[in-house]
Design a protein around this motif. Structure first.
Motif, short mmCIF file in Angstrom:
data_model
loop_
_atom_site.label_atom_id
_atom_site.label_comp_id
_atom_site.label_asym_id
_atom_site.label_seq_id
_atom_site.Cartn_x
_atom_site.Cartn_y
_atom_site.Cartn_z
N SER A 152 15.58 14.63 -52.77
CA SER A 152 16.73 15.26 -52.14
C SER A 152 17.00 14.65 -50.76
N ALA A 155 18.54 11.27 -51.26
CA ALA A 155 19.94 11.41 -51.66
C ALA A 155 20.81 11.80 -50.48
N GLY A 156 20.28 12.66 -49.61
CA GLY A 156 21.03 13.06 -48.43
C GLY A 156 21.29 11.89 -47.49
N ALA A 159 23.97 9.80 -49.07
CA ALA A 159 25.28 10.45 -48.92
C ALA A 159 25.79 10.28 -47.49
N GLU A 160 24.89 10.42 -46.50
CA GLU A 160 25.30 10.24 -45.11
C GLU A 160 25.77 8.80 -44.86
N VAL A 164 29.65 10.73 -47.17
CA VAL A 164 29.88 11.97 -47.92
C VAL A 164 29.24 13.12 -47.14
N GLU A 165 30.06 14.08 -46.75
CA GLU A 165 29.56 15.18 -45.94
C GLU A 165 29.04 16.31 -46.83
N VAL A 166 27.87 16.85 -46.45
CA VAL A 166 27.27 17.97 -47.15
C VAL A 166 27.31 19.17 -46.23
N ARG A 250 30.65 19.97 -52.40
CA ARG A 250 30.64 19.26 -53.68
C ARG A 250 29.40 18.40 -53.85
N ALA A 251 29.02 17.68 -52.80
CA ALA A 251 27.82 16.85 -52.89
C ALA A 251 26.59 17.72 -53.13
N VAL A 254 26.42 18.85 -56.82
CA VAL A 254 25.91 17.80 -57.71
C VAL A 254 24.40 17.67 -57.58
N ALA A 255 23.92 17.63 -56.34
CA ALA A 255 22.48 17.48 -56.10
C ALA A 255 21.72 18.68 -56.67
#
Length: 302
Positions: A152, A155-156, A159-160, A164-166, A250-251, A254-255
């Protein structure tokens, strides 16, 4: 079969209620992005600073990495805060109230499901409770939880890097500001969350339904020697598990869906509720402690 059907129906009702609460949470926290706790703590670390500054505040109590170092170089001055990365709206509920709400709601839902399973005579083995827990289950659960947390985190970072903002507002809102609050979170709230969500999404939606109901006619009898019905249920439960975490964006959905499918797969392969519950707890605990725990926030000098 009548009682099995009633149990399945009640499980569906609990699931719908949970998804409804998730939508409310998503609506609340979609406009309340929060910074990492370490970015919120200002000053000399004595814990006296206000940790929950909002957009109405001009700046944190002490210079952050976003502010000018010299006070004259305009290129290093504080940029205009974006809705997610550089602003925090005050939470409408205190961390204590939010923790109590989570514990009570999920504890109540969990008690309803357990009572329904007992009333419907759902076999303990179908729920992954035979045996209830072994040292091997706990050890494997810890290992799986650590592996999922590392995945995780990776993946974060990706994404960063990809822009892609979480939404991490809910995580920040759950983080207590006192040592007692952290004890309650780690020893009471997170165990309740892990036990309830694993009982619903893995034990009930996968174990009980696969044991109590025949596979649909369109499914083949076997797939590479394995009954496909539990895996179909694992996929469906993972989708609902992801939707139940809509507050993470959204991110995050999915995770969470991928994480849920790994946990469901582990449940199918091991028939152990304890293993997946421990893994779930470890993921949540590590995420909160690593990103939100700070001694300065508790008034402890390092």
């Amino acid at each position: 079969m009548t009682r099995w059907t009633a149990f399945a129906g009640l499980t569906g009702v609990v699931l719908i209620l949970l998804l409804g609460l998730a939508r409310l949470s998503a609506a609340q926290f979609s406009s309340t992005p929060q910074l990492d706790r370490r970015e919120r703590v200002g000053g000399d670390g004595d814990g006296d600073e206000d940790l929950r500054w909002g957009p109405e505040d001009a700046a944190p109590a002490a210079p952050s990495r976003y502010q000018s170092v010299s006070g004259t170089d305009s290129s290093l001055s504080t940029p205009e805060r974006s809705p997610v990365a550089a602003a925090e709206t005050r939470a409408t509920m205190s961390p204590g109230a939010l923790l109590a709400n989570v514990a009570l709601s999920q504890g109540l839902f969990g008690a309803m499901l357990v009572a329904a399973a007992v009333w419907a005579d759902v076999p303990a083995a179908a729920l992954g409770l035979v045996p209830v827990a072994t040292a091997t289950d706990v050890a494997l659960g810890v290992g799986l939880g650590v592996a999922l947390w590392l995945a995780s985190e990776a993946a974060g970072r990706i994404a960063e890097w990809a822009g892609v903002e979480v939404n991490e507002a809910l995580r920040g809102a759950l983080a207590p500001d006192t040592a007692v609050g952290w004890a309650v979170l780690l020893l009471a709230v997170l165990p309740i969350v892990a036990l309830f969500e694993e009982f619903l999404f893995r034990a009930a939606l996968v174990g009980a339904l696969s044991a109590g109901f025949d596979a649909p006619a369109w499914l083949p009898a076997t797939v590479v020697g394995t009954d496909p019905w539990p895996w179909v249920l694992a996929g469906g439960s993972s989708v609902t598990f992801a939707l139940g975490h809509g507050a993470q964006g959204r991110a995050g959905i999915v995770a969470t869906g991928l994480l849920g499918f790994v946990l469901a797969g582990a449940f199918v392969l091991t028939d152990s509720f304890a293993l997946v519950a421990v893994a779930h707890y470890v993921v949540n605990a590590l995420t909160l402690v690593v990103h939100e725990f700070d001694l300065a926030a508790l008034g402890v000098r390092r």
